[in-house]
Enzyme design. Structure first.
Site, PDB file in Angstrom:
ATOM      1  N   CYS A   5       0.844  -1.229   0.065  1.00  0.00           N
ATOM      2  CA  CYS A   5      -0.061   0.055   0.216  1.00  0.00           C
ATOM      3  C   CYS A   5       0.478   0.998  -0.006  1.00  0.00           C
ATOM      4  CB  CYS A   5      -0.852  -0.098   1.052  1.00  0.00           C
ATOM      5  SG  CYS A   5      -0.542   0.262   2.622  1.00  0.00           S
ATOM      6  N   HIS A  52      -2.410   0.921   7.128  1.00  0.00           N
ATOM      7  CA  HIS A  52      -2.738   0.481   5.762  1.00  0.00           C
ATOM      8  C   HIS A  52      -3.082   2.443   5.031  1.00  0.00           C
ATOM      9  CE1 HIS A  52      -4.132  -0.856   2.252  1.00  0.00           C
ATOM     10  NE2 HIS A  52      -5.495  -0.441   1.839  1.00  0.00           N
ATOM     11  N   HIS A 101      -5.899   1.910  -4.341  1.00  0.00           N
ATOM     12  CA  HIS A 101      -5.344   1.499  -3.057  1.00  0.00           C
ATOM     13  C   HIS A 101      -4.311  -0.104  -3.197  1.00  0.00           C
ATOM     14  CE1 HIS A 101      -8.456  -1.368  -0.953  1.00  0.00           C
ATOM     15  NE2 HIS A 101      -8.837  -1.576  -1.886  1.00  0.00           N
TER      16      HIS A 101
END
Length: 364
Positions: free
Chosen positions: A277, A328, A340
């Site tokens: 990510c 994240h 993402h």
């Protein structure tokens, strides 16, 4: 640094419940065992009494502005779906049908809508995607008409009706007219599961992003999938008709990010050959704006001004996790979606904000 954000999706073939009007008895017929990845399996026919009619509005039941996160294999059927929906007079359900295809088959099976059993055929009997789409749309149209006759205007009831069968729509009509997760679970546990032998409420583990977000990481054995409406909903964007204006610099950032849709997730990866990510976000900001935001989630959270998610605009970064231990990061696209790199085994994709709420946003 990045921890796995999503659990892997497990889509189970679920029993179908069909309604025949005018019957006054309950008859249950099990024709098959559950098989993988669909909703119209092991036909369970429930014949119930006819209910009184209500409002017969022709307005669309639910409105969606488009899709997010569809695979290329599903997208290839868009024109075919448009043509069939037009034939049945319901072109406004294009996004819904494509989202169902994504859940049922990801566009990888000939019976793309897993609709053969709703036509009284064996599982995966359709060998031509057009046949599957025609039958799936025909079945959806019947459910739409049935819902309108009973004053049900909630799209969630339609989506669950594709999994549970038309009888669920009547169940909703008799219980307030609006689908909820709680009603779907009750129907699964108390009606579908017992009719297939599970009279004691036995559950089985069912862990994925949707079930975890719902706080119910299970389904009932032989009880269909009471999360189905939300599984489909993750591929839909609400049609607000009010998308935010995006300036040219931000649009360039978004365009750069979208050109990497489909890049595989690689833990610690930092290039388009594969990334996690933070590697993805770092690459996009560097390529689009020439800004080095680092490739570590925790330090990325420090490079701009922290703002509430409610104030986020397209081009902002979204974060999950507490300050100093963020797990994240994603790029907000505006209009309720973000892009993402989710987790190992997955690819760079677009996801609706409504199902996976971040903790805060950062603006450069």
């Amino acid at each position: 640094m990045h921890h796995s954000f999503y659990a892997s999706m497990q889509l189970l073939q679920q029993p179908q419940v069909l309604v025949k009007k005018g019957w006054k008895v309950l008859a249950v017929l099990l024709l098959g065992l559950m098989v993988v990845a669909g909703s119209l399996g092991g036909v369970l026919s429930i014949f119930i009494g006819e209910s009184e009619s209500s409002t017969d509005s022709q307005a669309p039941i639910g409105f969606y502005g488009g899709n997010v996160g569809l695979s290329p294999e599903t997208e290839q059927y868009r024109s075919m779906v448009q043509e069939v929906l037009t034939q049945y007079g319901i072109p406004e359900y294009e996004s819904v049908i494509l989202a169902i295809i994504q859940v049922e088959s990801k566009g990888l099976l000939a019976d793309v809508m897993q609709s053969s059993e709703s036509a009284g055929l064996a599982p995966n009997a359709f060998t031509n995607p057009l046949q599957s789409i025609e039958q799936g749309v025909k079945y959806m149209k019947a459910n739409i008409d049935y819902a309108r006759e009973r004053g049900v205007t909630d799209v969630g009831a339609l989506l669950m009706g594709y999994n549970f069968g038309t009888a669920y729509i009547q169940y909703i009509a008799r219980n307030g007219g609006v689908h909820t997760l709680e009603l779907a679970e009750q129907y699964s546990k108390n009606i579908v599961a017992p009719s297939l032998g599970n009279t004691t409420g036995i559950t089985m583990p069912y862990r994925n992003a949707i079930s975890e977000a719902n706080g119910k990481p299970y389904i009932y054995y032989n009880g269909g999938n009471f999360h189905y409406a939300d599984l489909v909903g993750q591929y839909l964007v609400a049609g607000t008709g009010n998308q935010e204006a995006i300036n040219g610099d931000v649009q360039h950032l978004l365009d750069v990010s979208k050109q990497y849709l489909g890049v595989p997730y690689v833990w610690g990866g930092k290039t388009p050959n594969g990334w996690d990510c933070s590697g993805f976000v770092g690459w996009v900001y560097k390529e689009a704006w020439g800004i080095d935001v680092s490739t570590w989630t925790v330090t990325q959270a420090l490079v701009g001004d922290r703002i509430p998610v409610s104030e986020a605009k397209a081009g902002d970064m979204l974060f999950w996790g507490p300050t100093g231990a963020e797990t994240h990061v994603a790029i907000y696209l505006g209009d309720g979606t973000f892009i993402h790199a989710p987790q190992p085994g997955d690819v760079t994709k677009i996801t609706p904000l409504q199902y996976f709420q971040p903790d805060f946003a950062v603006r450069m």
